[in-house]
Design a protein around this motif. Structure first.
Motif, PDB file in Angstrom:
ATOM      1  N   VAL A   6      35.105  35.462  37.219  1.00  0.00           N
ATOM      2  CA  VAL A   6      36.489  35.453  36.754  1.00  0.00           C
ATOM      3  C   VAL A   6      37.418  35.633  37.937  1.00  0.00           C
ATOM      4  N   ALA A  19      41.637  42.742  35.137  1.00  0.00           N
ATOM      5  CA  ALA A  19      40.442  42.769  35.990  1.00  0.00           C
ATOM      6  C   ALA A  19      39.604  44.014  35.700  1.00  0.00           C
ATOM      7  N   VAL A  22      37.779  43.580  32.321  1.00  0.00           N
ATOM      8  CA  VAL A  22      36.625  42.691  32.404  1.00  0.00           C
ATOM      9  C   VAL A  22      35.429  43.427  32.983  1.00  0.00           C
ATOM     10  N   THR A  29      29.726  41.497  35.859  1.00  0.00           N
ATOM     11  CA  THR A  29      30.587  40.327  36.012  1.00  0.00           C
ATOM     12  C   THR A  29      31.322  40.421  37.343  1.00  0.00           C
ATOM     13  N   VAL A  31      34.480  39.709  39.675  1.00  0.00           N
ATOM     14  CA  VAL A  31      35.903  39.506  39.437  1.00  0.00           C
ATOM     15  C   VAL A  31      36.649  39.531  40.764  1.00  0.00           C
ATOM     16  N   GLY A 165      34.672  44.858  41.810  1.00  0.00           N
ATOM     17  CA  GLY A 165      35.599  43.751  41.926  1.00  0.00           C
ATOM     18  C   GLY A 165      36.296  43.742  43.276  1.00  0.00           C
ATOM     19  N   ALA A 391      40.970  40.303  28.596  1.00  0.00           N
ATOM     20  CA  ALA A 391      39.578  40.337  29.052  1.00  0.00           C
ATOM     21  C   ALA A 391      38.642  39.805  27.972  1.00  0.00           C
TER      22      ALA A 391
END
Length: 401
Positions: A6, A19, A22, A29, A31, A165, A391
């Motif tokens: 993402v 962010a 998510v 994940t 980001v 992230g 998200a």
């Protein structure tokens, strides 16, 4: 193969909250947040009144009402957990003329319908709470608080980094290509590939949407809000936030009085059309934007509908005594010498195809993308809740692919 799952365009408070959401909802994940400016919270998130709103103003059942109510306590808890200063202050909403009394009563009824603790107060209680404020009637709202949203953004960046992230500044996006398999973003430094895109670009959200290949249902018209502050030796004139009864035909709250955490009493903002997306001063002019707006029939409709209001705001911006006059409607002990100019902010105001100011959040989905196209106040208050909603949408887009 996308380099990240993402990518979020825009490191304001809504982009950062998205962010974070998510990463919390789907650990593992990847980001990346891309910010065009050299720092996060460079625009709306760092130029506002720093108020955590209660949900008083918004139509029952609207996105604003639901998200403000849910978001306010979440924001207060976030601040406490991340050592961000926050103070529960409550606030007053004051009617300065008898003509405003029906609107004040309607506001109290609306707030009650939204679950806000709001009540009309007596003149004696008004004098006790704010001895220098004058009004024909007032309402007290219990839930309001004050924080520092720039520091909230710093705390969000720290948590995003801890969760794995990344936030990259000085990374403006100038091209977006969305295919069946990925999103490819063009930057001065090269290209970034992602599985899905979140557009939280604020003042540039409609442009980013168009770059991605969609026609957004709104366009952004920037409005500058100019602030003043009480000189330090006069700051005792205001104890807590004081707001006027707003005009129901406009999505602006009017000039209000807000003691900040550092003791400064913020006064404003007004709302004048800006001549640039970053039009913090009169001399900031973006010819491309002006040409776009001049060609847009919706913006011409906006001008026809609100020209009287616009002229009044321009006059108040250009003629200092008019600004002082409006402050004195609530705070009659103030004189022009008691006030100093205290910067400005630029609001990303969405306008629909009919030329009307859009008052609610606008969040749309497209293939491999979620676009936050309008996030006006109380977006900062509700940012953690908005981030979770966005998200959820973008993770759904990833699963579909």
């Amino acid at each position: 193969m996308p380099a990240v799952d993402v990518v979020v365009v825009g490191a304001g408070i809504v982009g950062l909250a998205t962010a974070r959401a998510v990463l919390r909802a789907a650990p593992g994940t990847s980001v990346l947040v891309l910010e065009a400016e050299a720092r996060w919270a460079a625009h709306q998130s760092g130029h506002n009144s720093n108020v955590i709103h209660s949900g008083l103003y918004y139509a029952p059942g609207s996105h604003k009402a639901r998200m403000a109510r849910a978001g306010a306590e979440r924001m207060i808890r976030f601040c406490a957990e991340h050592a961000v200063p926050v103070r529960r202050t409550g606030k007053l909403v004051v009617a300065t003329s008898p003509a405003q009394l029906p609107r004040l009563d309607a506001l109290v009824a609306r707030g009650t319908a939204n679950g806000v603790t709001v009540r009309r107060i007596s003149q004696a209680e008004l004098a006790e709470r704010e001895p220098h404020v004058r009004a024909v009637a007032a309402a007290h709202v219990a839930e309001t608080a004050v924080t520092d949203y720039a520091r909230v953004c710093a705390a969000l960046v720290a948590e995003i980094t801890e969760l794995g992230g990344a936030v990259r500044t000085s990374a403006p996006v100038h091209r977006i290509d969305i295919t069946d398999t990925e999103v490819v973003l063009g930057l001065p430094q090269g290209r970034e590939r992602a599985g899905a895109l979140v557009n939280c670009a604020g003042l540039h959200s409609d442009r980013v949407a168009r770059l991605s290949g969609i026609r957004p249902p709104v366009r952004i018209v920037p409005f500058r809000g100019e602030y003043a502050a009480l000189r330090p030796h006069r700051s005792a004139l205001v104890r807590g936030p004081v707001y006027p009864v707003p005009d129901p035909d406009l999505p602006f709250l009017g000039i209000h009085l807000t003691p900040l955490l550092d003791g400064t009493v913020h006064i404003g903002p007004n709302a004048v059309p800006a001549f640039a997306r970053h039009g913090y001063r009169w001399r900031d002019v973006e010819p491309r934007l002006l040409a776009e707006l001049a060609r847009d029939p919706a913006v011409r409709g906006l001008a026809r509908r609100y020209w009287r209001y616009g002229l009044a705001e321009f006059a108040r911006s250009a003629i200092w005594p008019l600004f002082v006059r409006d402050v004195r409607a609530m705070l009659p002990d103030v004189r022009g010498a008691d006030l100093v100019r205290h910067g400005s902010g630029v609001r990303a105001q969405a306008v629909d195809d009919s030329g009307r100011l859009v008052d609610d959040f606008v969040i749309t989905r497209a293939r491999r993308a979620v676009h936050v196209l309008n996030a006006p106040s109380p977006a900062a208050t509700a940012s953690l809740v908005i981030g979770e909603r966005v998200a959820s949408d973008v993770l759904d887009e990833l699963r579909r692919s």
